[in-house]
Structures are given as C-alpha cells and as structure tokens.
Scaffold this motif. Sequence first.
Motif, mmCIF file in Angstrom:
data_model
loop_
_atom_site.group_PDB
_atom_site.id
_atom_site.type_symbol
_atom_site.label_atom_id
_atom_site.label_comp_id
_atom_site.label_asym_id
_atom_site.label_seq_id
_atom_site.Cartn_x
_atom_site.Cartn_y
_atom_site.Cartn_z
ATOM 1 N N ILE A 99 3.304 1.310 5.743
ATOM 2 C CA ILE A 99 2.678 -0.474 6.095
ATOM 3 C C ILE A 99 2.474 -1.103 4.709
ATOM 4 C CG2 ILE A 99 1.535 0.217 8.240
ATOM 5 C CD1 ILE A 99 -0.971 -0.229 6.626
ATOM 6 N N MET A 133 3.746 -1.441 0.347
ATOM 7 C CA MET A 133 4.963 -1.207 -0.649
ATOM 8 C C MET A 133 4.214 -1.256 -2.287
ATOM 9 S SD MET A 133 7.644 -3.625 1.007
ATOM 10 C CE MET A 133 6.825 -5.136 1.256
ATOM 11 N N GLU A 192 -7.305 -7.996 11.185
ATOM 12 C CA GLU A 192 -6.234 -7.632 10.424
ATOM 13 C C GLU A 192 -6.485 -5.872 10.243
ATOM 14 O OE1 GLU A 192 -3.797 -9.411 9.484
ATOM 15 O OE2 GLU A 192 -2.605 -7.574 8.462
ATOM 16 N N GLY A 239 -8.829 -4.083 -7.970
ATOM 17 C CA GLY A 239 -8.908 -2.775 -7.296
ATOM 18 C C GLY A 239 -10.112 -2.020 -7.120
ATOM 19 N N ASN A 263 -6.597 -10.449 1.868
ATOM 20 C CA ASN A 263 -5.752 -9.370 2.061
ATOM 21 C C ASN A 263 -4.647 -9.275 0.907
ATOM 22 O OD1 ASN A 263 -6.126 -8.040 5.025
ATOM 23 N ND2 ASN A 263 -6.436 -9.990 5.609
ATOM 24 N N ARG A 264 -4.183 -8.109 0.709
ATOM 25 C CA ARG A 264 -3.370 -7.924 0.021
ATOM 26 C C ARG A 264 -2.005 -9.034 -0.195
ATOM 27 N NH1 ARG A 264 -3.309 -4.052 -4.308
ATOM 28 N NH2 ARG A 264 -5.306 -3.607 -4.622
ATOM 29 N N ARG A 275 -5.646 10.672 -8.438
ATOM 30 C CA ARG A 275 -5.433 10.818 -9.878
ATOM 31 C C ARG A 275 -5.010 12.114 -10.650
ATOM 32 N NH1 ARG A 275 -6.054 5.437 -11.141
ATOM 33 N NH2 ARG A 275 -7.600 4.344 -9.831
ATOM 34 N N TYR A 327 5.603 7.228 -2.733
ATOM 35 C CA TYR A 327 5.046 8.479 -1.899
ATOM 36 C C TYR A 327 6.134 9.047 -0.781
ATOM 37 C CZ TYR A 327 0.230 8.526 -3.835
ATOM 38 O OH TYR A 327 -0.687 8.606 -4.757
ATOM 39 N N ILE A 375 -9.883 -8.576 -5.801
ATOM 40 C CA ILE A 375 -8.887 -7.575 -5.013
ATOM 41 C C ILE A 375 -7.734 -7.266 -5.889
ATOM 42 C CG2 ILE A 375 -7.205 -9.307 -4.041
ATOM 43 C CD1 ILE A 375 -7.712 -7.619 -1.470
ATOM 44 N N THR A 417 6.459 -0.962 9.309
ATOM 45 C CA THR A 417 6.190 -2.013 10.131
ATOM 46 C C THR A 417 5.290 -3.175 9.326
ATOM 47 O OG1 THR A 417 4.218 -1.513 11.013
ATOM 48 C CG2 THR A 417 5.793 -0.454 12.150
ATOM 49 N N SER A 418 5.359 -4.418 9.933
ATOM 50 C CA SER A 418 4.868 -5.279 9.659
ATOM 51 C C SER A 418 4.254 -6.216 10.564
ATOM 52 C CB SER A 418 5.705 -6.231 8.647
ATOM 53 O OG SER A 418 5.258 -7.598 8.552
ATOM 54 N N LEU A 419 2.729 -6.566 10.622
ATOM 55 C CA LEU A 419 2.172 -7.284 11.726
ATOM 56 C C LEU A 419 2.698 -8.603 11.653
ATOM 57 C CD1 LEU A 419 0.132 -6.758 14.077
ATOM 58 C CD2 LEU A 419 -1.479 -6.969 12.371
ATOM 59 N N ILE A 459 -8.086 -1.357 4.936
ATOM 60 C CA ILE A 459 -7.257 -0.490 6.006
ATOM 61 C C ILE A 459 -8.014 1.187 6.154
ATOM 62 C CG2 ILE A 459 -5.143 0.514 6.690
ATOM 63 C CD1 ILE A 459 -4.978 -2.195 7.273
ATOM 64 N N ASN A 509 0.323 3.420 2.469
ATOM 65 C CA ASN A 509 0.320 2.300 1.782
ATOM 66 C C ASN A 509 1.239 1.772 0.501
ATOM 67 O OD1 ASN A 509 -1.410 3.821 0.400
ATOM 68 N ND2 ASN A 509 -2.426 2.173 -0.634
#
Length: 322
Positions: free
Chosen positions: A234, A236, A122, A312, A40-41, A192, A217, A309, A259-261, A152, A212
């Motif tokens: 969710i 940053m 996740e 990208g 995960n990121r 883009r 944004y 990851i 939120t953060s899980l 996600i 994300n």
Amino acid sequence: MRAVEAIEPGGPEVLEIRELPDPVAGPGEVLMRVAATAVNRADVLQRMGFYPPPRGASAIIGLECSGTVAALGEGVTGWQVGDEVCALLAGGGYASYVVVPAGQLMPIPSGVGLVEAAALPEVACTVWSNVFMLAGLEAGERFLVHGGAGGIGTFAIQIASALGAEVYATAGSPEKLALCAQLGADVTINYRDEDFVAVLKERRGADVILDNMGAKYLSRNVDALATEGRLVIIGMQGGVKGELDIARLLGKRGSVHATSLRSRPTEDKALICADVVENVWPLVADGQVVPIIHAVLPLEQAAEAHRLIDSGEHTGKILLTL
Ligand SMILES: NC(=O)c1ccc[n+]([C@@H]2O[C@H](COP(=O)([O-])OP(=O)(O)OC[C@H]3O[C@@H](n4cnc5c(N)ncnc54)[C@H](OP(=O)(O)O)[C@@H]3O)[C@@H](O)[C@H]2O)c1
C-alpha cells in the motif's frame, strides 16, 4: 470557509490558511462542518506536487475528517443535519467545510470523541479493505505489518490481534517496538538491525503481509511469505520499481497485490465504509481497537504537523482541529 492551501509545491512552509467560498453539496452528497482532520503521508506528497488529487476531487489537501452534517444534497437519505459523523475523503479535509459523497460518511463509533474520530476513517478503511476484504486474513494466521508504530500499523496490529491472528510488526526504535507489543503484536522486529525474513522463516512464513515500503522490501517480502501467502503493498516509501522473482512466488502459490484507496470509485469506497461500520466499529465501540493519536494541533499549525510527519518521530496519527 477557512482552508489550508499549498501555495506552490514545496516544504511545509508552503501551507497557508486562506479564505475560500464554502462548497455546496450536489446530488448524493453531504456538506460537513469539519471538527478535525488528520495528516497522512499522501498529504505530504500532494504538498510537494507529486500526488495530484483524482479527477473531480477537491484540490485542498485532506483525506479524512470528523464533524457534523451541515446540509444534505438532493436525494440523500439516512442522515440528518446535526448528525456527528466521520468521513473518508478524496480531498478537501483541511478546511472548515467539505462536501462528501453520502456513502463515504460513517457514524462515530460509540465511546469515541468527535475530534478523535478524525483518526479513524483512513486507517480503518485501508486496513480493513486490504488485510481482510482483499487478503482474507483469518484467525490463527500469521500477519506481518511493516511500520507497526505508524498510523496504519497501530490500527492493523490492534484489529488483527482482536480477530485472532498472530501478529508480527516491524518498527525502527525500542520505544516504537514497545508500543507495537502493547497494542497486541506477538513478535516485534527492529527493522534497523534484525532480519524480518529470518524471523518469519523460523515460523513457516507470513500468511498476510501489509507493506508500506514497496520496491525496497519486494523480494524480501516474497521470501517471508508462507505457502499461499498474500502480500499487499500500500506504500512506496522504499521506491516504486523492484524485481519480482516469479519462480519463488509461484513455488509458494503466493500473490502480490497493490492498491490505492484514494483513486477507487465512490461506489467502492461506499462498500468499504459500510463493511467497516459493520465489522470494525463494534471492535472500536467495545475498546478492543482504539485510535492512537500522537498530537492534536489547530489547523493553523498544519505546517508544523507536516514537519512532524516528515521527521518520522510520531507514533499513530496527527490531528488538526478547526
Ligand atoms: N494505498 C493506500 O490506499 C494507502 C492508504 C493509507 C496509507 N498508505 C500508505 O501506508 C504507509 C503508512 O501510512 P501511515 O499513515 O501509517 O504513515 P506513518 O504514520 O507516517 O508511518 C510510516 C511508517 O513507515 C515506517 N518505516 C519507515 N522506514 C521503514 C522501514 N525501512 N521498514 C519498515 N517500516 C518503515 C515507520 O516506522 P518507524 O516510525 O518505526 O521508523 C512508520 O511506522 C504510507 O506509505 C502511506 O502512504 C497507503
């Protein structure tokens, strides 16, 4: 046990395989023998030293896994040694054994393989808890997900589409936009060179946005919201500090959530996991939602998985097997 540790904060090269003592399940916990984990990121941020584990969590990286129950801690009922399961973790997934609060274990949805199942906890828990439990997306509403071709995003598109929402997805290349459309997005937007605000405004705005990007944004997401729209942040990836036009938000009677899980209490995670098993697993079992997996690498190649990851280039999830 074998585990991957970041020997110091830094790039993928700091990830090394180590021999560590096996963890022991305490009261209410289950010891899992890990078959696969996913990248995960947040793992990348933890590797770089920017995202320390919450208090009490394993210092080993890894927020989800699949495998078999190896031992039950005191008071655990409903599971047996040998059960095949997947789990939402606060840490510890990059290892051959991990201890999990029993409420964060989930059965593997029927039709999904043991390794494949590591791609689910996740994304399923994040998307379900934010888009449905928190923002209350309903059939017929317009749903915008940014990063539609990511882990996600690929899950969010499928489940929102399966449950009858009109789905808008952003992505950064024609190939990734094509994947979003194939997964059920009704409208795809290349971030883009297209303006997602203009696309959504033509259709009275988005009822729910899953974001994300964070700061970058924030004001455009508020512009893209419909009356009574709900923006859920969710990630940053576009920075942490933005400016919110309150007048614009209250004119729309809109809401902004973040939120953060990972940092949620175990009891909250257990409620989310139970809701996911009840509402999401049936959609996975009948093939309406499938895990999208970009690559499966052995744990020894964790550094390679992190490079992937970081690049990208991936779509969907990257798994590490043990
Ligand atoms: N708060 C939580 O509880 C929670 C839980 C899980 C994940 N997350 C966060 O959710 C985000 C997505 O996670 P993931 O696992 O899906 O990561 P991922 O697979 O690496 O996906 C990242 C996505 O970001 C997209 N992206 C990059 N620049 C963009 C831009 N300018 N506009 C729109 N999209 C852009 C990428 O799109 P392209 O590939 O098309 O360029 C890619 O789809 C991450 O920030 C992660 O930290 C948060």
